[in-house]
Write a protein that holds these residues in place. Structure first.
Motif, mmCIF file in Angstrom:
data_model
loop_
_atom_site.group_PDB
_atom_site.id
_atom_site.type_symbol
_atom_site.label_atom_id
_atom_site.label_comp_id
_atom_site.label_asym_id
_atom_site.label_seq_id
_atom_site.Cartn_x
_atom_site.Cartn_y
_atom_site.Cartn_z
ATOM 1 N N PHE A 49 0.229 -0.326 1.391
ATOM 2 C CA PHE A 49 0.941 -1.399 0.700
ATOM 3 C C PHE A 49 1.100 -1.047 -0.777
ATOM 4 N N ARG A 50 0.024 -0.601 -1.400
ATOM 5 C CA ARG A 50 0.099 -0.232 -2.826
ATOM 6 C C ARG A 50 1.121 0.874 -3.044
ATOM 7 N N GLN A 51 1.204 1.806 -2.097
ATOM 8 C CA GLN A 51 2.179 2.891 -2.180
ATOM 9 C C GLN A 51 3.610 2.329 -2.094
ATOM 10 N N MET A 52 3.842 1.349 -1.211
ATOM 11 C CA MET A 52 5.159 0.711 -1.123
ATOM 12 C C MET A 52 5.536 0.062 -2.462
ATOM 13 N N VAL A 53 4.569 -0.599 -3.089
ATOM 14 C CA VAL A 53 4.830 -1.242 -4.382
ATOM 15 C C VAL A 53 5.243 -0.184 -5.396
ATOM 16 N N GLN A 54 4.471 0.896 -5.480
ATOM 17 C CA GLN A 54 4.764 1.938 -6.459
ATOM 18 C C GLN A 54 6.112 2.597 -6.200
ATOM 19 N N GLU A 55 6.451 2.803 -4.927
ATOM 20 C CA GLU A 55 7.735 3.419 -4.598
ATOM 21 C C GLU A 55 8.912 2.512 -4.940
ATOM 22 N N ASN A 56 8.701 1.207 -4.956
ATOM 23 C CA ASN A 56 9.764 0.254 -5.251
ATOM 24 C C ASN A 56 9.790 -0.195 -6.708
ATOM 25 N N ALA A 57 8.833 0.270 -7.492
ATOM 26 C CA ALA A 57 8.763 -0.097 -8.910
ATOM 27 C C ALA A 57 9.703 0.778 -9.727
ATOM 28 N N SER A 58 10.223 0.211 -10.784
ATOM 29 C CA SER A 58 10.981 1.013 -11.747
ATOM 30 C C SER A 58 10.069 1.229 -12.946
ATOM 31 N N THR A 59 10.130 2.435 -13.507
ATOM 32 C CA THR A 59 9.216 2.781 -14.592
ATOM 33 C C THR A 59 9.999 3.173 -15.834
ATOM 34 N N THR A 60 9.607 2.573 -16.952
ATOM 35 C CA THR A 60 10.104 2.983 -18.255
ATOM 36 C C THR A 60 8.868 3.336 -19.064
ATOM 37 N N THR A 61 9.006 3.741 -20.256
ATOM 38 C CA THR A 61 7.911 4.211 -21.092
ATOM 39 C C THR A 61 6.573 3.522 -20.795
ATOM 40 N N ASN A 62 5.781 4.095 -19.919
ATOM 41 C CA ASN A 62 4.420 3.667 -19.577
ATOM 42 C C ASN A 62 4.302 2.321 -18.853
ATOM 43 N N ILE A 63 5.400 1.631 -18.595
ATOM 44 C CA ILE A 63 5.322 0.343 -17.907
ATOM 45 C C ILE A 63 6.154 0.414 -16.634
ATOM 46 N N SER A 64 5.539 0.002 -15.533
ATOM 47 C CA SER A 64 6.241 -0.077 -14.252
ATOM 48 C C SER A 64 6.407 -1.537 -13.896
ATOM 49 N N ASN A 65 7.544 -1.856 -13.311
ATOM 50 C CA ASN A 65 7.853 -3.228 -12.895
ATOM 51 C C ASN A 65 8.327 -3.215 -11.455
ATOM 52 N N LYS A 89 12.562 -7.084 -4.813
ATOM 53 C CA LYS A 89 12.001 -5.945 -4.069
ATOM 54 C C LYS A 89 10.659 -6.320 -3.453
ATOM 55 N N LEU A 90 9.846 -7.050 -4.202
ATOM 56 C CA LEU A 90 8.525 -7.448 -3.724
ATOM 57 C C LEU A 90 8.624 -8.262 -2.436
ATOM 58 N N LYS A 91 9.536 -9.215 -2.395
ATOM 59 C CA LYS A 91 9.599 -10.113 -1.241
ATOM 60 C C LYS A 91 9.997 -9.401 0.047
ATOM 61 N N ASN A 92 10.560 -8.192 -0.054
ATOM 62 C CA ASN A 92 10.963 -7.442 1.130
ATOM 63 C C ASN A 92 9.938 -6.408 1.588
ATOM 64 N N LEU A 93 8.825 -6.273 0.869
ATOM 65 C CA LEU A 93 7.756 -5.377 1.324
ATOM 66 C C LEU A 93 7.097 -5.987 2.557
ATOM 67 N N THR A 94 6.471 -5.151 3.367
ATOM 68 C CA THR A 94 5.926 -5.628 4.644
ATOM 69 C C THR A 94 4.412 -5.472 4.750
ATOM 70 N N ILE A 95 3.847 -6.329 5.579
ATOM 71 C CA ILE A 95 2.425 -6.262 5.943
ATOM 72 C C ILE A 95 2.357 -6.350 7.465
ATOM 73 N N PRO A 96 1.663 -5.420 8.129
ATOM 74 C CA PRO A 96 1.464 -5.528 9.579
ATOM 75 C C PRO A 96 0.627 -6.780 9.874
ATOM 76 N N THR A 97 1.116 -7.626 10.767
ATOM 77 C CA THR A 97 0.504 -8.936 10.967
ATOM 78 C C THR A 97 0.396 -9.285 12.452
ATOM 79 N N PRO A 98 -0.820 -9.617 12.924
ATOM 80 C CA PRO A 98 -0.997 -10.101 14.299
ATOM 81 C C PRO A 98 -0.965 -11.634 14.332
ATOM 82 N N SER A 99 -1.342 -12.201 15.441
ATOM 83 C CA SER A 99 -1.430 -13.664 15.577
ATOM 84 C C SER A 99 -2.521 -14.209 14.651
#
Length: 171
Positions: free
Chosen positions: A128-144, A149-159
């Protein structure tokens, strides 16, 4: 967590949570003392647990909605930080005082039928953390990561019963 079992599915965050953006205010507002004020969590407060020392207090008028008040079982996620820290999450257990949260944090409030604690553990996974980093945009030392983008990331979920069983085993 194992996501290849047949009763699991990858759910997008917007299917799992009510997603609430933080309060925006001018830096000068943190020193205002006139009128009603509320504690405001910042990214530095989002650690393994929410840290409540060094809180800013801001005028209540900057809140757009009562949904921006933090409650137990909410999850806070840092949306602007260094690349290693963007996406850092904290699970809210108790609150020493009523709090809101700043613009560089998104609050995730689990929808009915989902265990907030299970989802929090899902967000702690390396994948999950890797998905966040891959979807972040980075400018001088700050990633956003944008809320869009956040709302479309996924979590494997059972019942829900399986979520609760897994949380009990973890804890």
């Amino acid at each position: 967590m194992i996501s290849h079992q047949s009763n699991w599915s990858n759910k997008r965050l917007f299917e799992l949570f009510n997603i609430i953006r933080g309060v925006s205010f001018p830096k000068s507002a943190q020193s205002e003392t006139a009128g009603e004020i509320i504690a405001c969590l910042r990214t530095k407060n989002v650690q393994e647990k929410v840290e409540f020392d060094d809180l800013w207090h801001v005028p209540l008028r900057f809140m757009r909605s009562r949904d921006q008040i933090v409650k137990p079982h909410d999850i806070l996620i840092s949306t602007a930080n260094s690349l290693n820290l963007v996406g850092k999450t904290a699970f809210v257990t108790t609150l020493p005082e009523e709090c809101t949260f700043g613009t560089f944090i998104v609050l995730l409030r689990a929808q009915a039928g989902y265990s907030a604690k299970f989802l929090y553990y899902g967000m702690q996974r390396r994948e999950f953390r890797q998905m966040v980093q891959e979807n972040a945009s980075t400018t001088t030392n700050i990633s956003n990561i944008s809320t869009e983008k956040l709302k479309n990331l996924t979590i494997p979920t059972p019942s829900l019963p399986e979520q609760e069983r897994i949380v009990a085993r973890i804890e």
